[in-house]
Design a protein around this motif. Structure first.
Motif, short mmCIF file in Angstrom:
data_model
loop_
_atom_site.label_atom_id
_atom_site.label_comp_id
_atom_site.label_asym_id
_atom_site.label_seq_id
_atom_site.Cartn_x
_atom_site.Cartn_y
_atom_site.Cartn_z
N TRP A 1 15.22 23.31 -9.53
CA TRP A 1 14.25 22.60 -10.35
C TRP A 1 13.03 22.13 -9.54
N ALA A 2 12.89 22.62 -8.30
CA ALA A 2 11.77 22.18 -7.46
C ALA A 2 10.43 22.53 -8.10
N ALA A 3 9.47 21.62 -7.99
CA ALA A 3 8.14 21.87 -8.53
C ALA A 3 7.52 23.08 -7.86
N SER A 4 6.67 23.77 -8.60
CA SER A 4 6.07 25.00 -8.10
C SER A 4 4.56 24.96 -8.31
N PRO A 5 3.76 25.46 -7.34
CA PRO A 5 2.31 25.41 -7.50
C PRO A 5 1.80 26.45 -8.50
N ASP A 6 0.78 26.06 -9.28
CA ASP A 6 0.15 27.03 -10.17
C ASP A 6 -1.02 27.69 -9.45
N SER B 1 -4.07 27.05 -9.44
CA SER B 1 -5.07 26.12 -8.90
C SER B 1 -4.53 25.33 -7.71
N GLY B 2 -3.22 25.52 -7.40
CA GLY B 2 -2.62 24.80 -6.29
C GLY B 2 -1.95 23.50 -6.69
N ARG B 3 -2.02 23.14 -7.97
CA ARG B 3 -1.37 21.92 -8.44
C ARG B 3 0.11 22.21 -8.70
N TYR B 4 0.96 21.26 -8.35
CA TYR B 4 2.40 21.46 -8.51
C TYR B 4 2.84 21.09 -9.92
N ARG B 5 3.63 21.96 -10.51
CA ARG B 5 4.08 21.80 -11.88
C ARG B 5 5.59 21.81 -11.96
N ASP B 6 6.12 21.09 -12.95
CA ASP B 6 7.55 21.17 -13.23
C ASP B 6 7.86 22.58 -13.70
N VAL B 7 8.99 23.15 -13.25
CA VAL B 7 9.31 24.52 -13.60
C VAL B 7 10.04 24.57 -14.93
N GLY C 1 0.49 8.45 -16.29
CA GLY C 1 -0.20 9.73 -16.38
C GLY C 1 -0.33 10.49 -15.08
N ALA C 2 0.28 10.00 -14.01
CA ALA C 2 0.16 10.67 -12.71
C ALA C 2 1.11 11.85 -12.64
N SER C 3 0.63 12.96 -12.10
CA SER C 3 1.48 14.12 -11.86
C SER C 3 2.31 13.86 -10.61
N ALA C 4 3.28 14.74 -10.36
CA ALA C 4 4.13 14.57 -9.18
C ALA C 4 3.32 14.57 -7.89
N SER C 5 2.35 15.47 -7.78
CA SER C 5 1.54 15.52 -6.56
C SER C 5 0.64 14.30 -6.44
N GLU C 6 0.18 13.73 -7.58
CA GLU C 6 -0.64 12.52 -7.54
C GLU C 6 0.20 11.30 -7.17
N ILE C 7 1.42 11.24 -7.67
CA ILE C 7 2.33 10.14 -7.30
C ILE C 7 2.57 10.16 -5.79
N ALA C 8 2.71 11.36 -5.25
CA ALA C 8 2.98 11.50 -3.81
C ALA C 8 1.83 10.97 -2.97
N LEU D 1 2.57 18.03 1.46
CA LEU D 1 2.36 17.75 0.03
C LEU D 1 3.38 18.47 -0.83
N ASP D 2 3.73 19.71 -0.48
CA ASP D 2 4.69 20.43 -1.32
C ASP D 2 6.07 19.78 -1.25
N ARG D 3 6.50 19.35 -0.05
CA ARG D 3 7.80 18.68 0.08
C ARG D 3 7.76 17.34 -0.66
N ALA D 4 6.66 16.61 -0.52
CA ALA D 4 6.54 15.31 -1.18
C ALA D 4 6.55 15.47 -2.70
N THR D 5 5.84 16.46 -3.20
CA THR D 5 5.80 16.72 -4.64
C THR D 5 7.19 17.10 -5.15
N HIS D 6 7.88 17.91 -4.38
CA HIS D 6 9.24 18.29 -4.77
C HIS D 6 10.14 17.07 -4.82
#
Length: 344
Positions: A112-117, A119-125, A204-211, A269-274
């Motif tokens: 279930w790890a977040a994945s970049p789209d 644009s480079g933003r991490y999204r829930d899979v 309203g913060a995304s996972a990468s914004e929360i990080a 950032l990718d580990r933090a977002t995950h």
């Protein structure tokens, strides 16, 4: 006939033969790149005889075994190889680097790890992506067990991920579901970052914004948070989040105002977002709603946006989310209630 001492390969530290980790590993000289290319089973047997439990040392054998297993279909073989490398890298970094540290929960988190789209933003899979990852994890575990890595593939295999039709993609939470999420993330006597993380998601913060959020970015008294990234904006935080965040800040008297609130320092950032995505999903599991159709980690941030849409319109909701597309935002709201005016 006995081997002479010159024929016995000594054990020396090497750097995982240049595969996934630069940490020193015990391995027979030539055991990765120096030996002639022996059959897979013989090279695995050498690892077993030496007693190597470090995952990094098994990487070349496992990848070759999977390539042989799926060689009839080059597309499948390529996909399995790419996902297997990511999984092995994750297992090495998430535990202590050995097979003994691998758990079913660790594997499920990777699924279930977040994945970049793009644009480079991490999204829930999606559930479909998570199921594909679970299948790859199962194939990798089966290969490791059959080659003698000393694991029980059935015990470690991630539990089945339920099928969700595409029409049941991510949706906002209902008010009752939101109450369950808040109740299962609230701090007790000791302040934790979990309600802060959940409160930021409701803001309203995304996972990468929360990080990226630090204490200096939050004004709990006035009730807003400054979000950074490619969609920088200032968002309101609700009364529950204000209370929980203020409690956390009061109890962390030695907190550096510029230190990250929810994430350990030093993570990429990718580990933090995950990490954020996994913890949000854990709250959904604890609340007993993770199995419900359309409920994902992103559902939390869309819940407040849905109310904003009703009060102020679709454009205001999209700005609150930092969304790139009004159509995408409307499509999510349409899954909440088909007659909802926010998807018109």
């Amino acid at each position: 006939m006995q081997r002479s001492s010159s024929q016995v390969r000594p054990l020396v530290p090497v750097r995982a033969c240049g595969f996934l980790s630069d940490q020193p590993r015990l391995f027979a000289v030539g055991g990765c790149g120096g030996l002639p290319r022996l059959p897979i089973v013989l090279r695995a047997a050498e690892l077993v005889m030496v007693g190597v439990q470090q995952i990094a040392a098994w990487v070349p054998v496992l990848l070759e075994a999977l390539a042989v297993r799926y060689r009839a279909n080059s597309a499948t073989a390529g996909s399995v190889a790419a996902k297997s490398r990511k999984l092995l890298r994750y297992l090495i970094s998430a535990g202590d680097g050995t097979w003994g540290s691998v758990t079913p929960e660790m594997l499920l988190s990777w699924c279930w790890a977040a994945s970049p789209d793009q644009s480079g933003r991490y999204r829930d899979v999606s559930a479909g992506t998570a199921r594909m990852r679970a299948w790859v994890a199962g194939a990798l575990l089966d290969a490791a067990e059959s080659l003698g890595a000393g694991i029980d593939a059935n015990r470690l295999r991630p539990r089945p991920i339920s099928q969700q039709p595409s029409a049941a993609a991510m949706r906002p939470l209902t008010e009752a579901e939101a109450r369950l999420v808040r109740a299962n993330s609230r701090s007790g006597i000791i302040a934790t970052t979990l309600p802060v993380l959940v409160g930021l998601a409701f803001a309203g913060a995304s996972a990468s914004e929360i990080a990226r959020v630090a204490a200096a970015h939050i004004d709990a008294d006035r009730g807003f948070v400054r979000l950074s990234g490619d969609r920088a904006r200032v968002n309101p935080i609700d009364e529950w989040a204000r209370t929980e965040i203020a409690f956390h800040l009061r109890n962390c008297t030695d907190l550096d105002p510029h230190a990250l609130l929810c994430i350990s320092a030093g993570l990429t950032l990718d580990r933090a977002t995950h990490s954020v995505t996994v913890r949000l999903r854990r709250v959904l599991v604890d609340a007993g709603i993770s199995h419900r159709r359309g409920v994902t980690a992103r559902s939390i941030r869309y819940t407040t946006a849905h109310r904003i849409c009703h009060a102020h319109g679709l454009v205001a909701a999209a700005r609150f989310l930092g969304a790139r597309s009004l159509d995408d935002t409307a499509a999510v709201f349409a899954r909440a209630l088909p007659e909802d005016p926010c998807h018109g």
